[in-house]
Design a protein around this motif. Structure first.
Motif, PDB file in Angstrom:
ATOM      1  N   LEU A 122       0.814  -1.221   0.000  1.00  0.00           N
ATOM      2  CA  LEU A 122       0.000   0.000   0.000  1.00  0.00           C
ATOM      3  C   LEU A 122       0.848   1.271   0.000  1.00  0.00           C
ATOM      4  CD1 LEU A 122      -2.698   1.439   0.150  1.00  0.00           C
ATOM      5  CD2 LEU A 122      -2.665   1.115   2.645  1.00  0.00           C
ATOM      6  N   ASP A 123       1.906   1.331   0.824  1.00  0.00           N
ATOM      7  CA  ASP A 123       2.706   2.555   0.860  1.00  0.00           C
ATOM      8  C   ASP A 123       3.344   2.843  -0.488  1.00  0.00           C
ATOM      9  OD1 ASP A 123       4.456   0.401   1.021  1.00  0.00           O
ATOM     10  OD2 ASP A 123       5.898   1.473   2.286  1.00  0.00           O
ATOM     11  N   GLU A 124       3.715   1.776  -1.215  1.00  0.00           N
ATOM     12  CA  GLU A 124       4.311   1.976  -2.536  1.00  0.00           C
ATOM     13  C   GLU A 124       3.248   2.357  -3.565  1.00  0.00           C
ATOM     14  OE1 GLU A 124       8.071   0.183  -4.981  1.00  0.00           O
ATOM     15  OE2 GLU A 124       7.221  -0.904  -3.277  1.00  0.00           O
ATOM     16  N   GLN A 125       2.047   1.813  -3.407  1.00  0.00           N
ATOM     17  CA  GLN A 125       0.948   2.236  -4.291  1.00  0.00           C
ATOM     18  C   GLN A 125       0.753   3.748  -4.184  1.00  0.00           C
ATOM     19  OE1 GLN A 125      -2.747   0.052  -3.673  1.00  0.00           O
ATOM     20  NE2 GLN A 125      -1.609  -1.797  -3.111  1.00  0.00           N
ATOM     21  N   ARG A 126       0.750   4.237  -2.961  1.00  0.00           N
ATOM     22  CA  ARG A 126       0.546   5.679  -2.749  1.00  0.00           C
ATOM     23  C   ARG A 126       1.718   6.491  -3.293  1.00  0.00           C
ATOM     24  NH1 ARG A 126      -1.742   4.780   3.410  1.00  0.00           N
ATOM     25  NH2 ARG A 126      -3.936   4.454   2.817  1.00  0.00           N
ATOM     26  N   ALA A 127       2.922   5.975  -3.108  1.00  0.00           N
ATOM     27  CA  ALA A 127       4.103   6.682  -3.624  1.00  0.00           C
ATOM     28  C   ALA A 127       4.055   6.752  -5.152  1.00  0.00           C
ATOM     29  CB  ALA A 127       5.378   5.971  -3.155  1.00  0.00           C
ATOM     30  N   ILE A 128       3.649   5.668  -5.784  1.00  0.00           N
ATOM     31  CA  ILE A 128       3.542   5.648  -7.251  1.00  0.00           C
ATOM     32  C   ILE A 128       2.464   6.613  -7.711  1.00  0.00           C
ATOM     33  CG2 ILE A 128       2.837   4.222  -9.212  1.00  0.00           C
ATOM     34  CD1 ILE A 128       4.199   1.845  -7.759  1.00  0.00           C
ATOM     35  N   ALA A 129       1.322   6.612  -7.006  1.00  0.00           N
ATOM     36  CA  ALA A 129       0.229   7.521  -7.379  1.00  0.00           C
ATOM     37  C   ALA A 129       0.665   8.979  -7.244  1.00  0.00           C
ATOM     38  CB  ALA A 129      -0.994   7.242  -6.519  1.00  0.00           C
ATOM     39  N   ASP A 130       1.367   9.295  -6.137  1.00  0.00           N
ATOM     40  CA  ASP A 130       1.857  10.672  -5.938  1.00  0.00           C
ATOM     41  C   ASP A 130       2.831  11.055  -7.055  1.00  0.00           C
ATOM     42  OD1 ASP A 130       0.367  10.876  -3.635  1.00  0.00           O
ATOM     43  OD2 ASP A 130       2.056  10.445  -2.285  1.00  0.00           O
ATOM     44  N   TYR A 131       3.746  10.155  -7.355  1.00  0.00           N
ATOM     45  CA  TYR A 131       4.749  10.421  -8.397  1.00  0.00           C
ATOM     46  C   TYR A 131       4.076  10.662  -9.744  1.00  0.00           C
ATOM     47  CZ  TYR A 131       8.456   9.345 -11.777  1.00  0.00           C
ATOM     48  OH  TYR A 131       9.337   9.377 -12.829  1.00  0.00           O
TER      49      TYR A 131
END
Length: 404
Positions: free
Chosen positions: A158-167
């Motif tokens: 989940l934390d990486e999903q959010r990081a990818i979405a932000d990026y």
């Protein structure tokens, strides 16, 4: 486990691959009856055109809305759902910020808790080719609920999903800004073109007022055997596609009313005249009776008169001349009606000068427009590649963010 658009074995450590049915509940849409009580309420009603161009972003508005009663006859997507068009066409993706209705041309994914909707939306954007490939149908392609639900997407923590979405939100916004800038340039070039035509065709000095009948002769030639057929207009040129029928072919009953077209003839589509469908034929061929085939009656320039008629169509002047406001295009299929339209034309010498001048300037503008369109195409390709690379783990978005 592999799909058509990403390799499971190439995903980073800790990533999984999951079918859509495991990231959220797949919901089907519908359309309520035409009862006025169902429509024009406060509930957004999403259809495939509303998703066009969203590319995973929030849908800001919809063409139509429903009442609470109308929502009972449609699909309902909870706030935060991801919507995908599954017919006409397949693969447009968007998100809804509030509960929204949607029709049968879409499917919704009500994303489970613990999964980032923005990431799922971008993953489905990247999966567009896969979704299209899964479509079936003869009249038009449609992606079934089961085929959609079984489509796999990469699923990082989940934390990486959010990081990818932000990026991706940040990077795609920059690319979209560049695209918008190029689109503004294209519109500016188009405005220059319109201004040139406005200055030419709205002037009165040194012009003579005539009717279409006084300026043009309507022709009615027999059809030459094997002649090409009018198929398209582009920038005032009528293009004829080659007729590959064998010699000795007998015209069908439907083609019996076709008329011959010679190179240099002005061909005007009576049904589409108000959209400016008029041009000069580039070769010999044939066309159906809904076209008027003309030649200048005197020494006027065919290309100039063609530009003038197209301008009068796109500016709305021709529509104002139609006596029947309900069926204007049908009226202009009658040559007698069209022939009474007034034209204000300059001398043949000026016409020749203007067509040459306009052609040169138009070529320059079209070259600039083509260059801007190339920049847009490259930017969109980069955008697509960036989304795919991010949602499949080909780039480490945290490292990319630090580098930038």
């Amino acid at each position: 486990m592999t799909t058509m658009w990403f390799s499971y074995s190439a995903l980073p450590n800790g990533w999984q691959a999951a079918p859509i049915r495991r990231v959220g509940q797949v919901l089907n849409g519908g359309t309520p009856t035409s009862d006025p009580e169902n429509w024009n309420g406060d509930l957004p009603f999403v259809t495939p055109p509303d998703l066009n161009g969203a590319d995973g972003a929030l849908i800001s508005s919809t063409d139509r809305s429903l009442s609470v009663k109308g929502g009972n006859g449609a699909g309902l997507a909870p706030a935060g759902s991801v919507l995908v068009s599954t017919r006409a066409p397949i693969g447009h993706v968007g998100r809804v910020a509030a509960t929204s209705a949607f029709n049968q041309g879409c499917r919704a994914v009500a994303v489970w808790d613990g999964i980032e909707p923005r990431y799922i939306a971008k993953a489905l954007v990247a999966a567009r080719s896969e979704l299209i490939a899964r479509g079936q149908g003869t009249t038009f392609l449609e992606l079934s609920s089961s085929a959609f639900a079984s489509t796999s997407v990469p699923l990082p923590p989940l934390d990486e999903q959010r990081a990818i979405a932000d990026y991706l939100d940040r990077e795609t916004a920059q690319i979209d800004a560049l695209v918008a800038k190029q689109e503004e340039l294209i519109e500016l070039f188009r405005e220059r073109d319109r201004a040139l035509l406005d200055a030419e065709f709205q002037g009165c000095e040194g012009r003579r007022l005539v009717t279409v009948r006084q300026a043009l002769v309507r022709l009615d030639r027999p059809v030459a055997r094997g002649a090409g057929v009018v198929t398209a207009y582009r920038d005032g040129v009528v293009t004829l596609r080659e007729n590959r029928r064998a010699e000795g072919y007998t015209l069908s009953a439907a083609e019996a009313g076709f008329q011959g077209v010679h190179e240099g003839d002005i061909v005007f589509h009576a049904l589409d005249g108000f959209a400016g469908a008029v041009g000069v034929s580039d070769s010999n061929g044939q066309c159906s009776p809904v076209y008027h085939v003309c030649r200048p009656r005197y020494s006027d320039d065919a290309e100039y008169l063609s530009m003038l008629l197209r301008y009068l169509g796109t500016s709305g002047f021709l529509a104002s001349q139609a006596p029947n406001t309900r069926q204007r295009s049908v009226d202009f299929r009658n040559w007698g009606t069209f022939a009474r339209v007034p034209l204000s034309i300059s001398s043949p010498e000026h016409q020749e000068w203007f067509t040459a001048e306009y052609r040169e300037r138009n070529e320059q503008l079209e070259a600039l427009i083509a260059k801007a369109e190339q920049h847009i195409s490259l930017a969109k390709e980069r955008r697509s590649a960036l989304i795919t690379a991010a949602v499949t783990g080909q780039i480490d978005v945290r490292s990319a963010r630090k580098a930038s």
